[in-house]
Enzyme design. Structure first.
Site, PDB file in Angstrom:
ATOM      1  N   ASP A 112     -92.785 -48.672 -68.627  1.00  0.00           N
ATOM      2  CA  ASP A 112     -92.073 -48.048 -67.513  1.00  0.00           C
ATOM      3  C   ASP A 112     -90.600 -48.471 -67.487  1.00  0.00           C
ATOM      4  O   ASP A 112     -90.296 -49.653 -67.679  1.00  0.00           O
ATOM      5  CB  ASP A 112     -92.780 -48.484 -66.220  1.00  0.00           C
ATOM      6  CG  ASP A 112     -92.234 -47.785 -65.002  1.00  0.00           C
ATOM      7  OD1 ASP A 112     -92.299 -46.555 -64.949  1.00  0.00           O
ATOM      8  OD2 ASP A 112     -91.734 -48.490 -64.098  1.00  0.00           O
ATOM      9  N   GLU A 134     -90.278 -45.571 -71.654  1.00  0.00           N
ATOM     10  CA  GLU A 134     -89.713 -44.525 -70.808  1.00  0.00           C
ATOM     11  C   GLU A 134     -88.199 -44.702 -70.819  1.00  0.00           C
ATOM     12  O   GLU A 134     -87.685 -45.681 -70.281  1.00  0.00           O
ATOM     13  CB  GLU A 134     -90.245 -44.617 -69.374  1.00  0.00           C
ATOM     14  CG  GLU A 134     -89.861 -43.388 -68.573  1.00  0.00           C
ATOM     15  CD  GLU A 134     -89.890 -43.574 -67.056  1.00  0.00           C
ATOM     16  OE1 GLU A 134     -89.908 -42.580 -66.336  1.00  0.00           O
ATOM     17  OE2 GLU A 134     -89.879 -44.731 -66.592  1.00  0.00           O
TER      18      GLU A 134
HETATM   19  O1  ISL Z   1     -89.445 -39.684 -60.509  1.00  0.00           O
HETATM   20  C1  ISL Z   1     -88.380 -39.448 -60.981  1.00  0.00           C
HETATM   21  C2  ISL Z   1     -87.688 -38.242 -60.613  1.00  0.00           C
HETATM   22  O2  ISL Z   1     -88.330 -37.643 -59.560  1.00  0.00           O
HETATM   23  C3  ISL Z   1     -87.763 -40.311 -62.002  1.00  0.00           C
HETATM   24  O3  ISL Z   1     -86.471 -40.497 -61.633  1.00  0.00           O
HETATM   25  C4  ISL Z   1     -88.503 -41.644 -62.084  1.00  0.00           C
HETATM   26  O4  ISL Z   1     -88.183 -42.413 -60.984  1.00  0.00           O
HETATM   27  C5  ISL Z   1     -88.117 -42.415 -63.303  1.00  0.00           C
HETATM   28  O5  ISL Z   1     -88.481 -41.637 -64.396  1.00  0.00           O
HETATM   29  C6  ISL Z   1     -88.843 -43.761 -63.343  1.00  0.00           C
HETATM   30  O6  ISL Z   1     -90.209 -43.561 -63.234  1.00  0.00           O
HETATM   31  C7  ISL Z   1     -91.104 -44.632 -63.274  1.00  0.00           C
HETATM   32  O7  ISL Z   1     -90.786 -45.658 -62.350  1.00  0.00           O
HETATM   33  C8  ISL Z   1     -90.810 -45.248 -60.982  1.00  0.00           C
HETATM   34  C9  ISL Z   1     -92.165 -44.673 -60.617  1.00  0.00           C
HETATM   35  O8  ISL Z   1     -92.147 -44.208 -59.303  1.00  0.00           O
HETATM   36  C10 ISL Z   1     -92.519 -43.552 -61.549  1.00  0.00           C
HETATM   37  O9  ISL Z   1     -93.772 -43.018 -61.223  1.00  0.00           O
HETATM   38  C11 ISL Z   1     -92.492 -44.102 -62.950  1.00  0.00           C
HETATM   39  O10 ISL Z   1     -92.875 -43.135 -63.896  1.00  0.00           O
HETATM   40  C12 ISL Z   1     -90.465 -46.410 -60.115  1.00  0.00           C
HETATM   41  O11 ISL Z   1     -91.487 -47.317 -60.064  1.00  0.00           O
END
Ligand code: ISL
Length: 524
Positions: free
Chosen positions: A168, A223
């Site tokens: 993540d 990610e």
């Molecule tokens: O969700 C997004 C846009 O609506 C992205 O900006 C997202 O926040 C980003 O890709 C990071 O995502 C990850 O960390 C987040 C979490 O909420 C997401 O589900 C996860 O995939 C923060 O913890």
């Protein structure tokens, strides 16, 4: 989950990426863990997890976990300790700054309408950093103890047999050089400022050395939130020894969530981005990661396809064809294989995402327009992609035997569900299965070069896959209009494969209905 493994195996899935399943207060649906060495009680136990890994393995499926390396929940014992006193050994596990309690240390914003990226802690009288909600304090990766703890957590799961991790926001581990304000023009896309800090590559190389190299055959999928596309090779070129795969958001960013445009992204933009990925990554020995949906965005058909009843399933099939006939690692999102679409939420109280709840609170405080917010969230909110998978026309779409599921089921489940599509040759589900089977059988679909046949056509996305003598032509009518497409001449006759959805050959050309997707091979 164990009960659904047969379904996944029959679909042709070989790795199952699970959202975080550590214990969590669920402020951000598991992306706020309180213990990296345990399973959330509502999900099961470690023993059940081991059974899941074993049962999956028996069916040729490996489990990929989601690891949140960049922050913890504020309820994690590390943070509870850290904020108990400035002298706690855990204090330096997070990121702090001094300053008056009424003015955050800089202008950095937090995602999810959470205001400043800084919150003031009353007991230590310091500010702590959180890029997301204030319940998700950023870990201090500059502290070697933090890195050791996270490496240990990864090894804990790899020892239990997982295939690897979806890492993540791996792009955020190293914090910006200084705490200076970010330029005003970045405020709307702060990810750019937070990503790619000065020590990021050092941390990733260390992670590879300390963790992944001890577990051959495992995968590190990062990610790449906030990264620019042209930075990808720094992470995934093999000789860098950092990550194996990276989610780049360039294609996702072409859709209305980011641009505010309600139109389908243009074929020209998508084609150009995919070509750039092929040209940049493949010669360097790296590999694109292909995805059109995930748990953070609206449904793939709403963003890239067409949800009008006459086009919905055709466009779902077309998008699946793109994902499964391009070169790279396709990552499919649950439910996209049956053409799930955004639900229509009737009221903001039906939504669950913290980003929505925060935005709602803000709109209420500012006396703003809640109807406009609801409308926007129905198109772009993360909850749209999170409604339960529709297994059957039974209660709660077969997702749960509880009286109600945690979030509303899309009312279209009576028509659109796995049971209704199973065994029906023209269904999106059987189409996805057939494509996955084909991809297994045909080396050319996995390893073959991608040749973009036509970079100009504004309606048909045409490319060939070529490997030695093997050759396939893919034609995607990316449009709600029919089209006669001339077949490339050098081949005497192109024969459509059975997996095609539509298309009628006429002399030297093929007639495509809206969203028809064809795979053809040179006639024998
Ligand atoms: O969700 C997004 C846009 O609506 C992205 O900006 C997202 O926040 C980003 O890709 C990071 O995502 C990850 O960390 C987040 C979490 O909420 C997401 O589900 C996860 O995939 C923060 O913890």
């Amino acid at each position: 989950m164990i009960g659904r493994l047969d379904y996944l195996a029959a679909l042709g899935v070989d790795v199952l990426w699970l959202s975080p399943l550590h214990p969590t207060p669920n402020i951000d649906y598991g992306y706020d863990g309180t213990d990296y060495l345990a399973v959330a009680p509502e999900m099961g136990t470690l023993e059940i997890f081991d059974r899941l890994v074993a049962e999956a393995g028996r069916r040729g499926i490996r489990i990929m976990m989601d690891m949140v390396m960049d922050y913890t929940s504020d309820a994690h014992p590390w943070f509870v300790q850290a904020r108990s006193s400035r002298t706690s050994p855990y204090h330096d596990w997070y990121i702090w700054a001094d300053g008056p309690p009424d003015r955050p240390p800089n202008n950095w914003p937090a995602f999810f309408s959470s205001g400043s990226a800084w919150s003031f802690d009353v007991s230590t009288r310091r500010w702590y950093l959180h890029y997301f909600t204030h319940q998700q304090p950023e870990l201090n990766w500059a502290n070697p103890a933090v890195r050791r703890a996270m490496h240990g957590a990864m090894r804990f799961w790899l020892d239990r047999g997982v295939a690897g991790f979806r890492l993540d926001v791996i792009s955020f581990l190293s914090k910006p050089e200084t705490l200076d304000d970010m330029p005003a023009e970045l405020l709307g896309r702060a990810g750019r400022h937070y990503a790619n800090g000065p020590r990021l590559h050092e941390y990733l190389r260390e992670m590879r050395r300390e963790v992944f190299e001890h577990y051959p055959g495992t995968v590190a999928l990062g990610e790449g939130f906030g990264l620019a596309g042209d930075q990808a090779l720094d992470f995934v070129a093999p000789e860098r020894r950092e990550l194996d795969l990276l989610f780049l958001f360039e294609i996702s960013a072409l859709t209305f969530a980011e641009t505010g445009d309600r139109q389908r992204p243009s074929l020209a933009d998508i084609r150009a981005t995919l070509k750039r990925w092929q040209d940049m990554l493949v010669p360097a020995g790296a590999w694109p990661t292909l995805f059109l949906g995930n748990h953070d965005v609206a449904r793939m058909v709403d963003r890239f396809g067409d949800t009008a009843p006459e086009h919905r399933m055709a466009s779902a099939k077309l998008l699946m064809t793109l994902l499964l006939t391009h070169r790279g690692t396709p990552v499919l999102y649950q439910g996209d294989e049956i053409g799930m679409a955004n639900p229509r939420f009737e009221h903001l109280s039906e939504l669950r995402d913290v980003a929505v709840l925060n935005a709602w609170r803000k709109v209420l405080a500012d006396g703003g327009d809640t109807a406009a917010l609801l409308d926007r969230m129905n198109r772009t909110g993360r909850d749209t992609g999170r409604t339960p998978v529709q297994w059957s026309a039974g209660p709660n779409a077969g997702f749960t035997t509880a009286p109600e599921s945690w979030i509303k089921v899309n009312p279209d489940f009576r028509q659109v569900n796995v049971a209704a599509q199973e065994g029906r040759a023209d269904s999106a589900l059987e189409h996805a299965r057939a494509l996955l089977r084909l991809r297994r059988e045909r080396d050319v679909l996995r390893r073959g070069e991608v040749r973009f046949v036509d970079m100009e056509h504004d309606q048909v996305f045409a490319y060939e896959r070529v490997l030695g003598d093997e050759r396939l032509l893919v034609l995607l009518n990316w449009s709600d209009r029919p089209c006669r497409y001339p077949l490339p001449g050098a081949v005497a006759a192109w024969t459509p494969l059975p997996v095609c959805s539509g298309g009628t050959p006429v002399s030297g050309a093929v007639d495509l209905r809206p969203f028809d997707a064809l795979i053809l091979e040179p006639g024998r």
